[in-house]
Design an enzyme around this catalytic site. Structure first.
Site, mmCIF file in Angstrom:
data_model
loop_
_atom_site.group_PDB
_atom_site.id
_atom_site.type_symbol
_atom_site.label_atom_id
_atom_site.label_comp_id
_atom_site.label_asym_id
_atom_site.label_seq_id
_atom_site.Cartn_x
_atom_site.Cartn_y
_atom_site.Cartn_z
ATOM 1 N N ASP A 147 19.071 79.436 26.357
ATOM 2 C CA ASP A 147 18.787 79.677 24.941
ATOM 3 C C ASP A 147 19.924 79.130 24.084
ATOM 4 O O ASP A 147 20.555 78.145 24.457
ATOM 5 C CB ASP A 147 18.585 81.195 24.738
ATOM 6 N N HIS A 204 19.432 83.576 17.963
ATOM 7 C CA HIS A 204 18.230 83.561 18.809
ATOM 8 C C HIS A 204 18.516 84.003 20.246
ATOM 9 O O HIS A 204 17.820 84.871 20.794
ATOM 10 C CB HIS A 204 17.667 82.140 18.769
ATOM 11 N N SER A 516 9.082 83.623 21.292
ATOM 12 C CA SER A 516 10.475 83.733 21.755
ATOM 13 C C SER A 516 10.836 85.172 22.065
ATOM 14 O O SER A 516 11.673 85.421 22.932
ATOM 15 C CB SER A 516 11.433 83.255 20.653
#
Ligand SMILES: *[C@@H]1O[C@H](CO)[C@@H](O)[C@H](O)[C@H]1NC(C)=O
Ligand SMILES: *[C@@H]1O[C@H](CO)[C@@H](O)[C@H](O)[C@H]1NC(C)=O
Ligand SMILES: *[C@@H]1O[C@H](CO)[C@@H](O)[C@H](O)[C@H]1NC(C)=O
Ligand SMILES: *[C@@H]1O[C@H](CO)[C@@H](O)[C@H](O)[C@H]1NC(C)=O
Ligand SMILES: *[C@@H]1O[C@H](CO)[C@@H](O)[C@H](O)[C@H]1NC(C)=O
Ligand SMILES: *[C@@H]1O[C@H](CO)[C@@H](O)[C@H](O)[C@H]1NC(C)=O
Ligand SMILES: *[C@@H]1O[C@H](CO)[C@@H](O)[C@H](O)[C@H]1NC(C)=O
Ligand SMILES: *[C@@H]1O[C@H](CO)[C@@H](O)[C@H](O)[C@H]1NC(C)=O
Ligand SMILES: *[C@@H]1O[C@H](CO)[C@@H](O)[C@H](O)[C@H]1NC(C)=O
Length: 726
Positions: A147, A204, A516
């Site tokens: 990620d 994220h 996600s």
């Protein structure tokens, strides 16, 4: 990355124009590079099992053959040599073709860009904090998170009470100068521009890692919203970080392969990757499909986000059968927001608006938004703007707040905004317009968001990418769904919570939406199931989770609902005791690839062993893969009679008799032979055949049935989708 951004529509248009043909402008880096040279990935399958083999020197000698001695070293950008074989290099068309013709080369494809696409969500899945778990075994599991890095100081990654790092761990902590690993974050690596810096500058990766494996942290919230205990699926597990997407890019195929190459060799047990491409590509040209095949060989299941390109048919790019492809659904908690007009009317919309109102009504500017709008008129006012995602623009121009309308069907997400804002249904938006038209000095008040209990959840999120599978129609995709709307999880304090660069608020927990977010929920559940069954194959764990789901609410125009939400919402409590599993071995996948059309040479190269195709390739046999879901692909108005051979392995009680239950559907007769299976021992495997006979009309919409094997305790459910080929 596959987080939903509120300016999705606008951003998509701009960004895709600038970025879409992703050529590589690095010609100066190589002497041999001419104008047409591009960065390519050369995939060579498995590593030869010869101790003396040196991948890098082999790669260089191959390049020397096509480029010449002098250029080879400069052309080579990256060697993959730990978990599979291949390299990335700068090549022109001629060089590319010469390499492709070499026996040891499986495929050559251009480097492309990928996108990154509370813990209320866990309670909603029926996975309370009090659920039975073995923290000792759990703490032996390592989740690899590919990620945007991680925020190591987040409380969600505290290592208090964790025992020593598992002995099997072979990774390193190379997160950069200020990056310290601990007994929770046991490894960190970075790729591309982010060399030696695994710190998350987007938020994220911190978010996804904490959903999968974050510790229990009490009293967290986003400005007092959603206050509660944040936790991941397996709070005692370890996290290994592989950073490739950052504020300065790096989300590319080359880096994805490099991250997998390391993660597999480092000894992770599960991989979660919330990164995807815009559209599906051939397996052998798809870095995620290639790497996850090699992960599967090593017993590692890869949880992958289905994408945020829904609800269009065939919009998921996660299509390989060995991937666990995850769709996003809503939970029962929604963030709503009220707008009170000067005429007393109250309208309800969406947004995560953390700004309390002091009761003053603010003037509304009458004209709707556009870049050419007179900015002086915006100062201190509420802007009406039918499009979503103009809050950054309005904020920069001094507006007080913004009222917008939902666009393109993304009407089920509440985005964090930088100023008071509310996102209304078009019908209500028009009401606001007519109110502003009807009075000289229109005013309104935007209230701080509230939490609303949604009894219709789970529903599939409108943005969640759909099947049918555009590469192999017979393999159902997405596989499964999990919460992916308005999820509170850990965040990087250096990343603006609204995603707007001018948003200076610093938060340790943020609310985000996207596949996600659903993907690491499934990674957490995979780890949970694995903690009970450490020896189960990736396919067995996937089957256990897919056959024990809870239903998802949804009807989707002409598409079968399962093409949106897969088998349903994962149900961890049942997944640890599925009764029967549909196992798939590496050889089963190999025979599927043979039937799909890959020849013996490629198959040998990919598998690195003596695997070979048993029969001539035959596309109609791809459906024979022992998948825990059935897609009956038929042409309208044409009679059909299709057989699906299946086998199940008993993992429930030693002595068990299962009966087949089929949900009847119009125009198609589905039978199971035999329809009773008796098992005398554990690990015993039995075969059966599902036959579908019928004919469907061209006006008929898609529909689905299911096969349930029930022994009275376990109900092993597989969706059966009748897909009408157009
Ligand atoms: C490390 O942290 C210190 C103190 O926060 C800071 O001054 C320094 O610039 C950081 N170094 C790097 C390489 O980020
Ligand atoms: C209420 O908020 C508005 C907008 O920020 C401000 O102009 C006004 O002075 C505030 N009124 C009071 C009583 O605080
Ligand atoms: C914008 O509006 C202000 C206030 O009404 C006015 O003074 C100004 O001339 C306008 N500017 C333009 C470019 O129209
Ligand atoms: C409001 O007025 C604008 C321009 O005067 C017009 O285009 C729009 O259709 C009106 N909307 C409503 C709902 O009355
Ligand atoms: C499914 O959702 C719809 C609205 O989208 C709602 O009307 C319906 O009651 C829901 N069904 C269930 C079983 O929750
Ligand atoms: C599934 O197949 C694998 C071989 O690919 C085997 O190791 C495993 O024991 C089988 N059963 C289960 C429950 O995983
Ligand atoms: C492949 O088969 C040959 C001959 O049966 C054997 O010698 C060789 O070791 C096998 N290779 C692998 C990788 O299994
Ligand atoms: C492919 O398999 C189907 C089902 O077994 C068979 O009917 C068909 O003849 C095969 N086609 C070829 C080209 O072998
Ligand atoms: C298994 O089933 C048989 C016949 O139904 C029964 O006699 C036997 O006791 C059962 N064994 C176990 C371990 O339950």
């Amino acid at each position: 990355m596959q987080t939903m951004v509120k300016y999705n529509v606008i951003l998509f248009l701009f960004v895709s124009m600038v970025l879409s043909p992703i050529t590589f402008f690095m010609c100066s880096a190589t002497e041999s590079g001419d104008e047409s040279s591009k960065l390519y990935i050369v995939y060579m399958g498995s590593l030869p099992k010869v101790a003396s083999y040196s991948a890098t020197s082999h790669h260089l000698s191959m390049l020397e053959q096509v480029i010449g001695d002098s250029g080879a070293e400069n052309s080579l950008v990256q060697s993959y040599k730990r978990s599979f074989n291949g390299f990335a290099a700068i090549l022109n068309d001629q060089q590319r073709e010469k390499l492709l013709a070499m026996e040891e080369v499986v495929s050559v494809f251009p480097n492309t860009n990928f996108h990154i696409q509370t813990t209320r969500s866990w309670d909603f899945l029926g996975f309370p904090q009090s659920i039975k778990r073995d923290q000792i075994i759990e703490s032996d599991l390592i989740i690899g998170v590919i990620d945007s890095g991680i925020w190591p100081e987040s409380q969600s990654f505290d290592d208090k009470g964790l025992g020593p790092i598992p002995k099997k761990w072979k990774g390193v902590c190379k997160g950069g100068a200020n990056f310290t690993c601990n007994k929770k974050i046991i490894g960190a690596r970075s790729y591309g521009n982010a060399k030696e810096n695994a710190r998350d500058d987007l938020g994220h990766g911190t978010h996804t890692a904490s959903i999968a494996g974050g510790r229990e942290v009490q009293g967290v919230s986003f400005f007092d919203f959603a206050k509660g205990t944040a936790r991941g699926g397996v709070p005692s597990s370890r996290i290994a970080v592989y950073k490739l997407c950052g504020a300065d890019g790096g989300c590319t195929g080359i880096n994805i392969l490099a991250a997998f190459d390391d993660a597999i060799a480092d000894g992770v047990d599960i991989i979660t990757i919330s990164i995807g491409s815009e559209s599906a590509v051939e397996f052998l040209n798809d870095p995620i499909a290639i790497s996850s095949f090699h992960a599967m060989e090593k017993g590692i299941l890869v949880s992958h986000s289905a994408g945020n390109s829904g609800p269009n048919p065939s919009s998921t790019s996660s299509v390989a059968p060995w991937l666990f492809s995850v769709a996003a659904t809503t939970i029962d908690r929604q963030f709503i927001d009220k707008l009170i007009l000067g005429n007393g009317k109250t309208l309800v919309g969406r947004s995560v608006n953390a700004f309390p109102s002091n009761g003053t009504k603010i003037s509304i500017v009458k004209r709707s938004c556009s870049e050419s709008f007179n900015k002086t008129l915006m100062k201190g006012k509420i802007i009406l703007c039918e499009l979503n995602g103009f809050d950054e623009w309005a904020f920069q121009n001094g507006a007080f707040g913004i009222v917008s309308s939902v666009d393109l069907g993304i009407n089920d997400v509440s985005f964090v905004t930088q100023m008071p804002s509310v996102n209304l249904d078009l019908k209500d938006y028009v009401l606001v317009q007519s109110y502003t038209n009807s009075t000289k000095s229109p005013v309104a008040e935007i209230l701080k968001s509230e939490i609303f209990h949604d009894t219709t959840s789970p529903r599939v999120a409108s943005f969640s990418s759909c099947g049918p599978n555009s590469l192999v129609m017979d393999i159902m995709k997405p596989d499964i769904s999990a919460p992916g709307v308005d999820i509170l999880a850990a965040y990087s304090p250096i990343s603006p919570p609204s995603g707007n660069s001018g948003d200076t608020r610093k938060v340790n927990y943020n609310i985000e939406s996207g596949t996600s977010m659903s993907c690491p929920h499934i990674a957490g559940i995979v780890a949970y199931v694995k903690s009970f069954h450490p020896d189960w194959s990736p396919a067995a764990i996937k089957s256990a989770i897919m056959t024990t789901t809870k239903p998802v609410n949804g009807t989707y125009n002409n598409l079968a609902g399962e093409f949106s939400y897969g088998s349903g919402n994962a149900n961890p409590r049942l997944a640890i005791d599925p009764g029967l599993i549909y196992n798939i071995t590496k050889d089963d996948y190999v025979q599927m690839l043979c039937n799909y059309g890959y020849d013996n040479g490629k198959i040998k190269q990919i598998t690195g062993d003596n695997s070979s195709c048993r029969d001539a390739s035959n596309l109609t046999l791809v459906k024979d893969l022992n998948y825990p879901a059935i897609v009956i692909s038929v042409a309208a108005e044409t009679p059909f009679n299709i057989k699906f051979p299946k086998k199940v392995t008993n993992v429930g009680s030693k002595n068990a008799t299962y009966k087949a239950i089929i949900t009847p559907i119009p125009n198609v007769k589905i039978t199971v032979e035999p329809n009773i299976l008796s098992f005398k021992s554990l690990q015993e495997t039995q075969s059966f055949v599902v036959t579908a006979v019928g004919r469907v009309g061209s006006r008929q919409t898609e529909f689905s049935s299911s096969l349930v094997w029930s022994d009275g305790t376990h109900n092993v459910k597989s969706p059966i989708i009748v897909h009408i080929k157009s």
